[in-house]
Write a protein that holds these residues in place. Structure first.
Motif, PDB file in Angstrom:
ATOM      1  N   LEU A   5       0.918  -1.694   0.095  1.00  0.00           N
ATOM      2  CA  LEU A   5      -0.113   0.049   0.136  1.00  0.00           C
ATOM      3  C   LEU A   5       0.728   0.992   0.188  1.00  0.00           C
ATOM      4  O   LEU A   5       1.738   1.861   1.110  1.00  0.00           O
ATOM      5  CB  LEU A   5      -0.656  -0.677   1.200  1.00  0.00           C
ATOM      6  CG  LEU A   5      -1.906  -0.423   1.490  1.00  0.00           C
ATOM      7  CD1 LEU A   5      -3.314  -1.134   2.388  1.00  0.00           C
ATOM      8  CD2 LEU A   5      -2.620  -0.725   0.076  1.00  0.00           C
ATOM      9  N   ALA A   6       0.268   2.277  -1.219  1.00  0.00           N
ATOM     10  CA  ALA A   6       1.715   3.320  -0.930  1.00  0.00           C
ATOM     11  C   ALA A   6       0.876   4.311   0.034  1.00  0.00           C
ATOM     12  O   ALA A   6      -0.214   3.915  -0.034  1.00  0.00           O
ATOM     13  CB  ALA A   6       1.464   4.053  -2.156  1.00  0.00           C
ATOM     14  N   PRO A   7       2.160   4.856   0.268  1.00  0.00           N
ATOM     15  CA  PRO A   7       0.762   6.151   1.033  1.00  0.00           C
ATOM     16  C   PRO A   7      -0.252   6.649   0.519  1.00  0.00           C
ATOM     17  O   PRO A   7       0.082   7.556  -0.052  1.00  0.00           O
ATOM     18  CB  PRO A   7       2.419   6.748   1.847  1.00  0.00           C
ATOM     19  CG  PRO A   7       3.388   6.819   1.090  1.00  0.00           C
ATOM     20  CD  PRO A   7       2.918   5.613   0.639  1.00  0.00           C
ATOM     21  N   LEU A   8      -1.026   7.322   1.285  1.00  0.00           N
ATOM     22  CA  LEU A   8      -2.083   8.349   0.216  1.00  0.00           C
ATOM     23  C   LEU A   8      -1.760   8.856  -0.143  1.00  0.00           C
ATOM     24  O   LEU A   8      -2.039   9.738  -1.389  1.00  0.00           O
ATOM     25  CB  LEU A   8      -3.148   8.809   1.129  1.00  0.00           C
ATOM     26  CG  LEU A   8      -4.711   7.520   2.327  1.00  0.00           C
ATOM     27  CD1 LEU A   8      -4.992   8.430   3.294  1.00  0.00           C
ATOM     28  CD2 LEU A   8      -5.740   7.758   0.872  1.00  0.00           C
ATOM     29  N   THR A   9      -0.625  10.073   0.060  1.00  0.00           N
ATOM     30  CA  THR A   9      -0.029  11.117  -0.079  1.00  0.00           C
ATOM     31  C   THR A   9       2.019  11.017  -0.727  1.00  0.00           C
ATOM     32  O   THR A   9       2.651  11.554   0.673  1.00  0.00           O
ATOM     33  CB  THR A   9      -0.326  12.403   0.037  1.00  0.00           C
ATOM     34  OG1 THR A   9       0.075  12.262   1.591  1.00  0.00           O
ATOM     35  CG2 THR A   9      -1.784  13.572  -0.344  1.00  0.00           C
ATOM     36  N   GLU A  10       1.664  10.167  -1.472  1.00  0.00           N
ATOM     37  CA  GLU A  10       3.290   9.836  -1.494  1.00  0.00           C
ATOM     38  C   GLU A  10       3.819  11.570  -2.141  1.00  0.00           C
ATOM     39  O   GLU A  10       3.368  12.334  -2.855  1.00  0.00           O
ATOM     40  CB  GLU A  10       3.849   9.339  -3.198  1.00  0.00           C
ATOM     41  CG  GLU A  10       3.573   7.884  -2.436  1.00  0.00           C
ATOM     42  CD  GLU A  10       4.415   6.681  -3.719  1.00  0.00           C
ATOM     43  OE1 GLU A  10       5.323   6.868  -3.534  1.00  0.00           O
ATOM     44  OE2 GLU A  10       3.851   5.367  -3.436  1.00  0.00           O
ATOM     45  N   GLU A  16       9.607  16.628 -10.288  1.00  0.00           N
ATOM     46  CA  GLU A  16       7.374  16.936 -10.214  1.00  0.00           C
ATOM     47  C   GLU A  16       7.660  17.760  -9.515  1.00  0.00           C
ATOM     48  O   GLU A  16       7.024  19.076  -9.373  1.00  0.00           O
ATOM     49  CB  GLU A  16       7.201  15.836 -10.629  1.00  0.00           C
ATOM     50  CG  GLU A  16       4.944  16.566 -10.121  1.00  0.00           C
ATOM     51  CD  GLU A  16       4.429  15.530 -10.094  1.00  0.00           C
ATOM     52  OE1 GLU A  16       4.668  14.335  -9.785  1.00  0.00           O
ATOM     53  OE2 GLU A  16       3.017  15.781 -10.156  1.00  0.00           O
ATOM     54  N   PHE A  17       7.544  18.409  -7.956  1.00  0.00           N
ATOM     55  CA  PHE A  17       8.385  19.168  -7.005  1.00  0.00           C
ATOM     56  C   PHE A  17       8.600  20.526  -7.994  1.00  0.00           C
ATOM     57  O   PHE A  17       8.358  21.897  -7.860  1.00  0.00           O
ATOM     58  CB  PHE A  17       8.476  18.765  -6.050  1.00  0.00           C
ATOM     59  CG  PHE A  17       9.075  20.171  -4.701  1.00  0.00           C
ATOM     60  CD1 PHE A  17       8.224  20.609  -4.932  1.00  0.00           C
ATOM     61  CD2 PHE A  17      10.153  19.718  -4.440  1.00  0.00           C
ATOM     62  CE1 PHE A  17       7.742  20.957  -3.686  1.00  0.00           C
ATOM     63  CE2 PHE A  17      10.043  21.172  -3.317  1.00  0.00           C
ATOM     64  CZ  PHE A  17       9.134  21.267  -3.246  1.00  0.00           C
ATOM     65  N   ARG A 205      10.295  16.970   2.139  1.00  0.00           N
ATOM     66  CA  ARG A 205      11.145  15.318   2.122  1.00  0.00           C
ATOM     67  C   ARG A 205       9.467  14.366   1.643  1.00  0.00           C
ATOM     68  O   ARG A 205       9.248  13.801   1.624  1.00  0.00           O
ATOM     69  CB  ARG A 205      11.482  14.845   3.590  1.00  0.00           C
ATOM     70  CG  ARG A 205      12.981  15.801   3.355  1.00  0.00           C
ATOM     71  CD  ARG A 205      13.203  14.695   1.651  1.00  0.00           C
ATOM     72  NE  ARG A 205      15.422  14.829   1.702  1.00  0.00           N
ATOM     73  CZ  ARG A 205      16.423  15.057   0.862  1.00  0.00           C
ATOM     74  NH1 ARG A 205      15.836  14.587  -0.661  1.00  0.00           N
ATOM     75  NH2 ARG A 205      17.237  15.214   0.249  1.00  0.00           N
ATOM     76  N   THR A 206       8.184  15.251   2.730  1.00  0.00           N
ATOM     77  CA  THR A 206       7.028  15.129   2.102  1.00  0.00           C
ATOM     78  C   THR A 206       6.469  15.532   1.354  1.00  0.00           C
ATOM     79  O   THR A 206       6.550  16.803   1.262  1.00  0.00           O
ATOM     80  CB  THR A 206       6.113  14.447   3.546  1.00  0.00           C
ATOM     81  OG1 THR A 206       6.140  16.264   4.288  1.00  0.00           O
ATOM     82  CG2 THR A 206       7.036  14.006   4.932  1.00  0.00           C
ATOM     83  N   GLU A 211       3.399  20.056  -0.437  1.00  0.00           N
ATOM     84  CA  GLU A 211       2.870  21.052  -0.856  1.00  0.00           C
ATOM     85  C   GLU A 211       2.555  22.633   0.128  1.00  0.00           C
ATOM     86  O   GLU A 211       2.164  23.498  -0.815  1.00  0.00           O
ATOM     87  CB  GLU A 211       1.528  20.460  -0.445  1.00  0.00           C
ATOM     88  CG  GLU A 211       1.161  19.553  -1.296  1.00  0.00           C
ATOM     89  CD  GLU A 211      -0.108  18.262  -1.108  1.00  0.00           C
ATOM     90  OE1 GLU A 211      -0.694  18.705   0.039  1.00  0.00           O
ATOM     91  OE2 GLU A 211      -0.349  17.774  -2.098  1.00  0.00           O
ATOM     92  N   LYS A 212       3.694  22.510   1.344  1.00  0.00           N
ATOM     93  CA  LYS A 212       3.000  23.983   2.383  1.00  0.00           C
ATOM     94  C   LYS A 212       4.155  24.549   1.007  1.00  0.00           C
ATOM     95  O   LYS A 212       3.873  26.525   0.799  1.00  0.00           O
ATOM     96  CB  LYS A 212       4.240  23.309   3.555  1.00  0.00           C
ATOM     97  CG  LYS A 212       3.426  23.567   4.207  1.00  0.00           C
ATOM     98  CD  LYS A 212       3.535  22.838   5.693  1.00  0.00           C
ATOM     99  CE  LYS A 212       2.276  22.439   6.556  1.00  0.00           C
ATOM    100  NZ  LYS A 212       2.333  21.942   8.265  1.00  0.00           N
ATOM    101  N   ALA A 213       5.073  24.684   1.049  1.00  0.00           N
ATOM    102  CA  ALA A 213       6.016  25.273  -0.315  1.00  0.00           C
ATOM    103  C   ALA A 213       5.772  25.919  -1.424  1.00  0.00           C
ATOM    104  O   ALA A 213       5.986  27.193  -1.686  1.00  0.00           O
ATOM    105  CB  ALA A 213       7.397  24.033  -0.775  1.00  0.00           C
ATOM    106  N   VAL A 214       4.995  24.507  -1.817  1.00  0.00           N
ATOM    107  CA  VAL A 214       3.956  25.311  -2.796  1.00  0.00           C
ATOM    108  C   VAL A 214       3.081  26.647  -2.493  1.00  0.00           C
ATOM    109  O   VAL A 214       3.039  27.647  -3.293  1.00  0.00           O
ATOM    110  CB  VAL A 214       2.944  24.283  -3.905  1.00  0.00           C
ATOM    111  CG1 VAL A 214       2.627  24.340  -4.713  1.00  0.00           C
ATOM    112  CG2 VAL A 214       4.018  23.211  -4.717  1.00  0.00           C
ATOM    113  N   ALA A 215       2.690  26.078  -1.894  1.00  0.00           N
ATOM    114  CA  ALA A 215       1.095  27.428  -1.388  1.00  0.00           C
ATOM    115  C   ALA A 215       2.303  27.961  -0.144  1.00  0.00           C
ATOM    116  O   ALA A 215       1.824  29.738  -1.038  1.00  0.00           O
ATOM    117  CB  ALA A 215       0.842  26.985   0.398  1.00  0.00           C
TER     118      ALA A 215
END
Lengths: 246, 246
Positions: A5-10, A16-17, A205-206, A211-215
């Motif tokens: 099972l992959a974590p919900l949000t890899e 891509e980042f 790393r997570t 997402e916080k960086a993009v925001a």
């Protein structure tokens, strides 16, 4: 049957980042703002150019403040030295040097009085709020978010080059020495954004942090956009209109 | 009959204000703390000297952090340059320089491992709280109070000179090169305290502000005193005792 099972949000891949960070700049950077487009097309009146220089100076003089707040969040001499150099870029190593001084000279080349610029009295309410918002973001958020917000520098060197050409072509009433700030920022912006991007890539790393960086970068684009909104819409509104008639 | 009513609290004269600031240092500076007296009399065991170096390092490494927070409160390039130089004094202009590096070398000269110092794992709870308290004071208080708190530097050069003599005489197991930090701070402390005193005298124009400056310096003395309390009373208490037996 076993399934992994992959974590919900890899986390996004590094590529891509970075692409998502760059996409924020491409979509939301203030080079697309009507006021900037008009500036670079040569459509601004002298009063509008002066209004922009006056109000953008309020942003410029707060850059070392937000960089000192970021410096205070960094936990090694190596990282703090990196950020200290940014403060020096704006404050100068000695009196009469640095980006703030160069911006004051841009103002003088455009016929603005240095004392009026330093007084801050002509700064528009929306510009004050935008700058206050950015400084407080750097004061209160994580090092990752504060550094990611600086990644508008990824788009700045291109903007500076276009701006130098636009000013040389369209606003010849401003002496070319006045453009020294923009010239200096081409290389500084490239170096600064390279260093900041590397830190953001290391720290995020997570998926949550990515997402916080993009925001954070998106927020910073809002700051710059909002500043131009205020400058754009100030025409004939009370204080600012009356100052322009001087 | 007309009488001129003086305000309830007139400002102290510049001379009295300075005398009151200096009196705080004379009465409350940590040179009077038992642990410091024992250190300078040569009464500390090797384990106690190492414990002090390890815990004081936690303070040292936070000096640039509090100075960056002060820098962010200063509103001119000239004042920020003054404070940036303090950050550089501790972080160095390049890798392997600066006060933090010199303190690490003091630790190494005293037989401590650099990695252990950098890990912070042996830092006592009371020391962590004292340092956290000081950093937050600089984060949250006015520029006047944050700068006034730095005026323990008025007393530091004398302390450094006494300390160098004491270490050279009593703790010969520490190589003399290890004392470079103390030697550098004699001149830096004199320059820093002179600049800070001048700012505090300029800024504190009302009695209320003068009293705030005195209280800030008094608080800072409490920070340094509390740090030595923690180091003094750690003997044989759990964690720290067990580390010393290593």
């Amino acid at each position: 049957m076993t399934t992994t099972l992959a974590p919900l949000t890899e986390p996004w891949s590094p590529a891509e980042f970075e692409a998502r960070l760059r996409a924020v700049g491409e979509g939301r950077y203030h080079d697309r703002h009507t006021f900037n487009i008009r500036m670079h097309q040569g459509d601004l009146t002298q009063a509008e150019v002066r209004r922009w220089i006056t109000n953008r100076f309020h942003y410029q003089r707060h850059i070392p403040v937000k960089d000192a707040l970021i410096t205070a969040k960094l936990d090694s001499p190596r990282l703090r030295r990196m950020w200290l150099r940014r403060i020096e870029d704006h404050d100068g190593r000695s009196e009469g040097e640095g980006g703030i001084e160069r911006w004051l000279r841009l103002g003088e080349a455009a016929g603005l009085d240095r004392r009026t610029l330093l007084s801050g009295e002509a700064v528009l309410p929306g510009v004050r709020l935008a700058v206050e918002g950015y400084v407080n973001f750097c004061r209160l958020r994580s090092p990752l978010e504060a550094v990611a917000a600086s990644l508008t520098e990824l788009s700045a060197p291109d903007l500076m080059r276009t701006r130098i050409e636009a000013f040389e072509r369209h606003y010849r009433w401003i002496a070319p020495e006045g453009l020294a700030y923009f010239r200096t920022r081409v290389d500084q912006g490239r170096r600064d954004s390279g260093e900041a991007l590397e830190l953001v890539r290391q720290w995020a790393r997570t998926r949550t942090d990515q997402e916080k960086a993009v925001a954070a970068l998106s927020f910073k684009c809002d700051v710059l956009w909002s500043l131009l909104d205020a400058v754009q819409h100030a025409d004939g509104q009370g204080q600012d209109g009356s100052r322009e008639s001087m």
